[in-house]
Design an enzyme around this catalytic site. Structure first.
Site, PDB file in Angstrom:
ATOM      1  N   CYS A 150       0.835  -1.198   0.000  1.00  0.00           N
ATOM      2  CA  CYS A 150       0.000   0.000   0.000  1.00  0.00           C
ATOM      3  C   CYS A 150       0.876   1.258   0.000  1.00  0.00           C
ATOM      4  O   CYS A 150       1.561   1.558   0.993  1.00  0.00           O
ATOM      5  CB  CYS A 150      -0.933  -0.016   1.205  1.00  0.00           C
ATOM      6  SG  CYS A 150      -1.888   1.502   1.413  1.00  0.00           S
ATOM      7  N   CYS A 153      -0.210   3.833   2.621  1.00  0.00           N
ATOM      8  CA  CYS A 153       0.247   3.409   3.957  1.00  0.00           C
ATOM      9  C   CYS A 153       1.708   3.796   4.173  1.00  0.00           C
ATOM     10  O   CYS A 153       2.089   4.281   5.242  1.00  0.00           O
ATOM     11  CB  CYS A 153       0.082   1.902   4.126  1.00  0.00           C
ATOM     12  SG  CYS A 153      -1.604   1.286   3.929  1.00  0.00           S
TER      13      CYS A 153
END
Length: 265
Positions: A150, A153
């Protein structure tokens, strides 16, 4: 030795007998005397003129001169060696190299583990409070659902790290990797459809709200601050969703071992 004996006899006033009486195997004093008189006269004559007689070898003088020359040469060699030694630079001290190397290695290791002083997903996951501990230690918790792939993230990891440093003594920070089947029940319970997903739990483990996606650091900071105060304090931002990464189903051809993320995240 025979010649020395003849010299001793001559000094004593003895007359040297004829060489004919001497033993054939042992030369007489006469033979030495007869053979040496011309040489002695020639030597006295030459020395009177300040010259050195030919054939006369002064062994002791030559030995002494040779020894003196050898001693002088040895002293010159020692002097040259001392001059070279004094002119050569002293080697650098190495007693500090080993401790300095150890300190440098430790510093590089720490920097490599925390991304050069900035929190990373890996460092946050390693320092994560276990979920079962967070639900039982009487503190509120920030539970972040994430994945290694991600990008959002990753970009917000440093902000999460700053919040952990500021509120870590009052709030549990928990990291759960959505690719780990171990957390499938939590993913379903909190209806995680996009990541990063932050779920805010009170001290009793009850949800107070959530936010999802690429949010401004100020949103995360205000929610963490309100959660740290405990009690009935409401979160300033709840159910906020912005530019989240959708969850990805595992590839059918991938094996369980190759897709299994770290157990603690």
């Amino acid at each position: 030795a025979p010649f020395a004996a003849c010299q001793a006899q001559a000094r004593g006033g003895l007359r040297v007998r004829s060489a004919a009486r001497a033993s054939p195997s042992s030369p007489s004093c006469g033979s030495f005397a007869l053979a040496s008189r011309p040489q002695r006269r020639n030597a006295r004559h030459l020395r009177g003129r300040g010259q050195t007689p030919s054939g006369v070898v002064h062994a002791s003088s030559e030995d002494n001169n040779g020894g003196a020359e050898e001693a002088t040469t040895a002293r010159e060699r020692e002097g040259d060696a001392a001059a070279v030694s004094s002119s050569s630079p002293a080697p650098p001290s190495t007693k500090w190299l080993a401790p300095a190397g150890v300190a440098l290695g430790a510093t590089l290791f720490v920097l490599s583990r925390v991304g050069g002083g900035v929190a990373t997903l890996d460092s946050l996951a390693r320092e994560s409070v276990p979920l079962d501990v967070a639900l039982s230690n009487g503190r509120p918790s920030v539970v972040e659902f994430y994945a290694d792939w991600c990008e959002v993230c990753k970009s917000l990891a440093k902000d999460s790290g700053k919040l952990k440093s500021q509120y870590g003594d009052r709030v549990n920070f928990v990291m759960l990797n959505v690719d780990n089947p171990k957390w499938a029940e939590e993913v379903a319970e909190y209806r995680v459809g996009g990541i990063p997903h932050w779920e805010y739990l009170d001290a009793q483990g009850e949800s107070k709200g959530f936010v999802v996606g690429n949010l401004p650091p100020d949103v995360l900071a205000q929610n963490a601050d309100a959660l740290s105060k405990g009690g009935a304090t409401k979160l300033p931002f709840v159910r906020r969703v912005a530019n989240a990464s959708p969850l990805q189903a595992p590839s059918p051809s991938a094996t369980v071992e190759s897709t299994m993320p770290r157990d603690h995240g």
